[in-house]
Every structure is written in C-alpha cells, then in structure tokens.
Enzyme design. Structure first.
Site, PDB file in Angstrom:
ATOM      1  CE1 TYR A 144      60.060  56.309  11.272  1.00  0.00           C
ATOM      2  CE2 TYR A 144      60.377  56.108   8.910  1.00  0.00           C
ATOM      3  CZ  TYR A 144      60.148  56.898  10.020  1.00  0.00           C
ATOM      4  OH  TYR A 144      60.006  58.256   9.886  1.00  0.00           O
ATOM      5  NE  ARG A 185      66.867  61.808  11.301  1.00  0.00           N
ATOM      6  CZ  ARG A 185      65.733  62.385  11.661  1.00  0.00           C
ATOM      7  NH1 ARG A 185      64.771  62.527  10.783  1.00  0.00           N
ATOM      8  NH2 ARG A 185      65.549  62.820  12.895  1.00  0.00           N
TER       9      ARG A 185
HETATM   10  P1  NAD Z   1      63.040  62.865  16.387  1.00  0.00           P
HETATM   11  O1  NAD Z   1      63.615  61.541  16.717  1.00  0.00           O
HETATM   12  O2  NAD Z   1      63.909  64.079  16.616  1.00  0.00           O
HETATM   13  O3  NAD Z   1      61.684  63.123  17.157  1.00  0.00           O
HETATM   14  C1  NAD Z   1      60.813  62.092  17.565  1.00  0.00           C
HETATM   15  C2  NAD Z   1      60.321  62.432  18.956  1.00  0.00           C
HETATM   16  O4  NAD Z   1      59.365  61.446  19.382  1.00  0.00           O
HETATM   17  C3  NAD Z   1      61.443  62.422  20.008  1.00  0.00           C
HETATM   18  O5  NAD Z   1      61.329  63.563  20.826  1.00  0.00           O
HETATM   19  C4  NAD Z   1      61.199  61.144  20.780  1.00  0.00           C
HETATM   20  O6  NAD Z   1      61.717  61.182  22.108  1.00  0.00           O
HETATM   21  C5  NAD Z   1      59.683  61.042  20.722  1.00  0.00           C
HETATM   22  N1  NAD Z   1      59.140  59.688  20.907  1.00  0.00           N
HETATM   23  C6  NAD Z   1      59.543  58.543  20.284  1.00  0.00           C
HETATM   24  N2  NAD Z   1      58.798  57.501  20.677  1.00  0.00           N
HETATM   25  C7  NAD Z   1      57.888  57.996  21.580  1.00  0.00           C
HETATM   26  C8  NAD Z   1      56.844  57.412  22.343  1.00  0.00           C
HETATM   27  N3  NAD Z   1      56.587  56.091  22.285  1.00  0.00           N
HETATM   28  N4  NAD Z   1      56.124  58.216  23.171  1.00  0.00           N
HETATM   29  C9  NAD Z   1      56.394  59.545  23.278  1.00  0.00           C
HETATM   30  N5  NAD Z   1      57.380  60.140  22.560  1.00  0.00           N
HETATM   31  C10 NAD Z   1      58.116  59.383  21.730  1.00  0.00           C
HETATM   32  O7  NAD Z   1      62.582  62.800  14.855  1.00  0.00           O
HETATM   33  P2  NAD Z   1      61.953  63.914  13.900  1.00  0.00           P
HETATM   34  O8  NAD Z   1      62.821  64.009  12.701  1.00  0.00           O
HETATM   35  O9  NAD Z   1      61.611  65.137  14.664  1.00  0.00           O
HETATM   36  O10 NAD Z   1      60.611  63.174  13.433  1.00  0.00           O
HETATM   37  C11 NAD Z   1      59.339  63.526  13.961  1.00  0.00           C
HETATM   38  C12 NAD Z   1      58.262  62.726  13.254  1.00  0.00           C
HETATM   39  O11 NAD Z   1      58.291  63.010  11.856  1.00  0.00           O
HETATM   40  C13 NAD Z   1      58.419  61.209  13.393  1.00  0.00           C
HETATM   41  O12 NAD Z   1      57.146  60.625  13.532  1.00  0.00           O
HETATM   42  C14 NAD Z   1      59.033  60.797  12.068  1.00  0.00           C
HETATM   43  O13 NAD Z   1      58.706  59.475  11.724  1.00  0.00           O
HETATM   44  C15 NAD Z   1      58.417  61.815  11.116  1.00  0.00           C
HETATM   45  N6  NAD Z   1      59.269  62.015   9.931  1.00  0.00           N
HETATM   46  C16 NAD Z   1      60.402  62.766  10.003  1.00  0.00           C
HETATM   47  C17 NAD Z   1      61.195  62.911   8.868  1.00  0.00           C
HETATM   48  C18 NAD Z   1      62.438  63.776   8.868  1.00  0.00           C
HETATM   49  O14 NAD Z   1      63.128  63.817   7.829  1.00  0.00           O
HETATM   50  N7  NAD Z   1      62.788  64.491   9.907  1.00  0.00           N
HETATM   51  C19 NAD Z   1      60.841  62.269   7.678  1.00  0.00           C
HETATM   52  C20 NAD Z   1      59.685  61.492   7.660  1.00  0.00           C
HETATM   53  C21 NAD Z   1      58.889  61.382   8.793  1.00  0.00           C
HETATM   54  N1  UDP Z   2      73.990  57.951   4.471  1.00  0.00           N
HETATM   55  C1  UDP Z   2      75.332  58.111   4.155  1.00  0.00           C
HETATM   56  N2  UDP Z   2      76.204  58.403   5.165  1.00  0.00           N
HETATM   57  C2  UDP Z   2      75.799  58.586   6.455  1.00  0.00           C
HETATM   58  C3  UDP Z   2      74.409  58.431   6.759  1.00  0.00           C
HETATM   59  C4  UDP Z   2      73.526  58.103   5.740  1.00  0.00           C
HETATM   60  O1  UDP Z   2      75.750  57.979   3.000  1.00  0.00           O
HETATM   61  O2  UDP Z   2      76.660  58.867   7.307  1.00  0.00           O
HETATM   62  C5  UDP Z   2      73.051  57.658   3.358  1.00  0.00           C
HETATM   63  C6  UDP Z   2      72.068  56.516   3.630  1.00  0.00           C
HETATM   64  O3  UDP Z   2      72.632  55.268   3.284  1.00  0.00           O
HETATM   65  C7  UDP Z   2      70.908  56.912   2.727  1.00  0.00           C
HETATM   66  C8  UDP Z   2      70.945  58.443   2.727  1.00  0.00           C
HETATM   67  O4  UDP Z   2      72.250  58.799   3.189  1.00  0.00           O
HETATM   68  O5  UDP Z   2      71.135  56.457   1.415  1.00  0.00           O
HETATM   69  C9  UDP Z   2      69.908  59.078   3.666  1.00  0.00           C
HETATM   70  O6  UDP Z   2      70.032  58.433   4.917  1.00  0.00           O
HETATM   71  P1  UDP Z   2      69.237  58.910   6.230  1.00  0.00           P
HETATM   72  O7  UDP Z   2      69.580  57.958   7.318  1.00  0.00           O
HETATM   73  O8  UDP Z   2      69.476  60.356   6.456  1.00  0.00           O
HETATM   74  O9  UDP Z   2      67.684  58.795   5.830  1.00  0.00           O
HETATM   75  P2  UDP Z   2      66.790  57.726   5.006  1.00  0.00           P
HETATM   76  O10 UDP Z   2      67.642  56.609   4.490  1.00  0.00           O
HETATM   77  O11 UDP Z   2      65.795  57.253   5.995  1.00  0.00           O
HETATM   78  O12 UDP Z   2      66.225  58.531   3.908  1.00  0.00           O
END
Ligand code: NAD
Ligand code: UDP
Length: 314
Positions: A144, A185
């Site tokens: 990732y 998450r």
């Molecule tokens: P999510 O998993 O809910 O959404 C991702 C979407 O992309 C899904 O609908 C999935 O089916 C689609 N997808 C995955 N691979 C694909 C592919 N090869 N072709 C077409 N569709 C595909 O996650 P999210 O939280 O909505 O995240 C959206 C974007 O934001 C992602 O790129 C993620 O890396 C980025 N992002 C999110 C967070 C967060 O905290 N939510 C933080 C950092 C970055």
């Molecule tokens: N985490 C946790 N319990 C859970 C899921 C996640 O304590 O059931 C912790 C995880 O180890 C991390 C933080 O929560 O330290 C955020 O995790 P998440 O998977 O939401 O996102 P990211 O690590 O990518 O920020």
C-alpha cells in the site's frame, strides 16, 4: 457543470464524493470493481440521469471522456489491502498509469487519493508535506505505502513531462457513515464491537496515536484542492487532534453507552506509533480547517451503524 470520473466511487469516501458532485450539478461516472465497495453506498444515486455506474477494474485500460478525474480506487484498510498485496500494488501502479493516460488523452485534471502512509512510521511529528517519510519497503504494509508513493512520483512526472494537471491529496485517517462494518479499520471495529457488546480489540498497548477526520470535512478539503487552479499539492488533509487508541476506545464506549470491555491483542507488524497531520498548507492554500470534533463525528457515525444493524436484523 463538468463530466467527472470517480474511481472507487462505490467505496466509503468515493460514495460521499459522488453525493457532493451530483448535488452541485456535475455529471458523474462512478467506476468500481466492488472489491471493498458496495452498491448500497450509491443505490440512492442509481436513478439519477446525471449518475452512471460502470463496473470496471482500473488495472485494465478505460476509454471514456471526462473533464475531471478523482482517482480513489484502492482498498484502504490494512486488512483489505493485505488480502491480495500484489493486486494492491497493481492498482496503484498499473491502474495509476491507466488513469494518467486517460487524463492526458482527455486533457482532464486528475486528483489522486494519496495517504499519510507515505510517511510510514514517522520520525517527524506532526508530519508536513516536505517530510520524505520512513517506510519499510519490504514489510506487510509496503504494498500500500510504496504503491501510493509510486503513484505520487508518476503524477509528478506526467506533470513535468506532459503538463498534465495533477492534484495530490494526502489523506489522514478518515471515518464516518458507509465505512464498511467489516472493513477492519479501528473506528468501524470499535463501534461494531461496542454496539454488539463484544470486547473492543486494542492492538498493542493502545498508546499509539492517530488523528481522525470526519468524512464531510475530508470531502470538502478534497473538492477545494481539485477546484483551485494554482497548486498541484501534495496537501495533507486530516484532523490535527491526536488520540491514542485507548482514548478512542473509551470515547466509543461512552458515546454508545456500551457495557463492552477492552481487550489487548498483538500489535500488527510495522504499525506506525504516531500520526498527526501538519495542516498549515491546507489552511494557507485552501482556507480549509476541519469543522467536526471527534465527539460529533462519532455520534453521527454510531447512528449510521445502529441503523445498519437494525436493517440487518442483528
Ligand atoms: P474503500 O475501500 O471503502 O474504497 C475503495 C474503493 O475502491 C472500493 O469501492 C473498491 O471496491 C474500489 N477499488 C479497489 N480497487 C479497485 C480497482 N482495481 N479498480 C476499481 N475499483 C477498485 O476505502 P476508502 O476509505 O473510501 O478509501 C478511498 C481512497 O482514499 C483509497 O485510495 C485510499 O487509499 C484513500 N485513503 C483513505 C483513507 C481513509 O482514512 N479513509 C486514508 C488515506 C487514503
Ligand atoms: N487498531 C486497534 N484495534 C482494531 C483495529 C486497529 O487497536 O480493532 C489500531 C491499529 O493497530 C492502528 C490504529 O488502530 O494502530 C489505526 O488502525 P487502522 O487500521 O484504522 O488504520 P492505519 O493503521 O492504517 O492508520
């Protein structure tokens, strides 16, 4: 009014973005392969003449016409992106090449959803955009983190070589309604566990920190970055209020009125110890600051999970 392509549009963030674009009058093409996305997230838009749903995987070329592209396709939860790590890499590399090619051919402006994960387990705190990061290139999170880093590099090079209009947003942990209950998450895990009376699973000692941004704030920042004409980014968008996972667990237990207790589980490999955005750039360039404190965002999110549980009869 513009024709806007949203990849990952049936996911958590993508579906909220589609809502905002439709509400302001844009034509929206939502592309998704439904790996983590769900039709239920965008079902309410399906009858709208300005909304089109395309089942497609961005690892394969896509030939459509668009003025703007929001590239959100990529699984975001560690559980989801580590399920098939090679596919995750392909989505951020091959998929990104396809999206940049599409942007170049159409003359479209493209925004890419990058992440705080480009900073890895940071040695600098809070993290500003000029910090280069501390990423383990061969660890379980690298599919990732390194994919997202490569995507940023690809964008900068398309911009330099071809003048493609790019926007890079570095998203910090964002939560809210429509984050899949089984997403893995921390916010969705804790809320589901609390609502179902199961123990809240804290990984490690719970003293690691994250900064949680409510989805409406995030989408506002994303739109402001896309709509301004001067800056490519990267721009951090996130809430700079930092919480330990223990504090988050306590907040969720309080807000749900749950009787759940807390249990401690092993810490996943390479789990970052600290994470907090420096949002000076977002403030200066976009006049953006988050509006939703964690308590308000959690209440709204909990309400949504409650309605999901009621609907499923659990
Ligand atoms: P999510 O998993 O809910 O959404 C991702 C979407 O992309 C899904 O609908 C999935 O089916 C689609 N997808 C995955 N691979 C694909 C592919 N090869 N072709 C077409 N569709 C595909 O996650 P999210 O939280 O909505 O995240 C959206 C974007 O934001 C992602 O790129 C993620 O890396 C980025 N992002 C999110 C967070 C967060 O905290 N939510 C933080 C950092 C970055
Ligand atoms: N985490 C946790 N319990 C859970 C899921 C996640 O304590 O059931 C912790 C995880 O180890 C991390 C933080 O929560 O330290 C955020 O995790 P998440 O998977 O939401 O996102 P990211 O690590 O990518 O920020």
């Amino acid at each position: 009014m513009a024709t806007v392509l949203v990849t990952g549009g049936a996911g958590f963030l993508g579906s909220h973005l589609c809502d905002r674009l439709i509400a302001r009058g844009d034509d929206v093409m939502c592309v998704d392969n439904f790996f983590t996305g769900k039709k239920s997230n965008i079902r309410h838009l399906l009858g709208n003449p300005r909304f089109e749903l395309i089942r497609h995987d961005i690892v394969h070329p896509l030939y459509v016409e668009a003025d703007r592209i929001f590239n959100l396709a990529c699984p975001a939860s560690p559980q989801a992106y580590q399920f098939n790590p090679i596919k995750t890499i392909k989505t951020s590399t091959v998929g990104m090449v396809n999206m940049m090619g599409l942007a170049r051919r159409c003359g479209a402006r493209i925004l890419h959803a990058s992440t705080s994960e480009v900073y890895g387990d940071p040695e600098v705190h809070p993290q500003s955009e000029d910090y280069w990061g501390h990423v383990n290139p061969i660890g379980p999170r690298s599919c990732y983190d390194e994919g997202k880093r490569m995507a940023e590099s690809l964008m900068m090079n398309y911009h330099a070589s071809h003048g493609t209009e790019i926007r890079i947003i570095r998203i910090f942990n964002t939560y809210g309604p429509r984050m899949a209950p089984d997403d893995g998450r921390v916010v969705s895990n804790f809320i589901m566990q609390a609502l179902q009376g199961r123990p809240l699973t804290i990984y490690g000692d719970g003293l690691q920190t994250r900064s949680f941004c409510y989805v409406d704030d995030l989408i506002e920042g994303m739109l402001r970055l896309m709509d301004q004409n001067e800056h490519t980014g990267p721009v951090n968008i996130g809430n700079p209020v930092e919480n330990t996972m223990l504090e988050l667990a306590e907040s969720v237990i309080r807000a749900t009125g749950s009787v759940s207790r807390i249990v401690f589980c092993p810490l996943p490999t390479d789990d970052p110890r600290k994470r907090c955005p420096d949002i000076t750039r977002a403030k200066q360039l976009l006049n953006w600051t988050p509006q939703f404190p964690l308590a308000t965002g959690l209440d709204r999110t909990i309400e949504w999970y409650r309605s999901q549980l009621k609907g499923s009869g659990v």
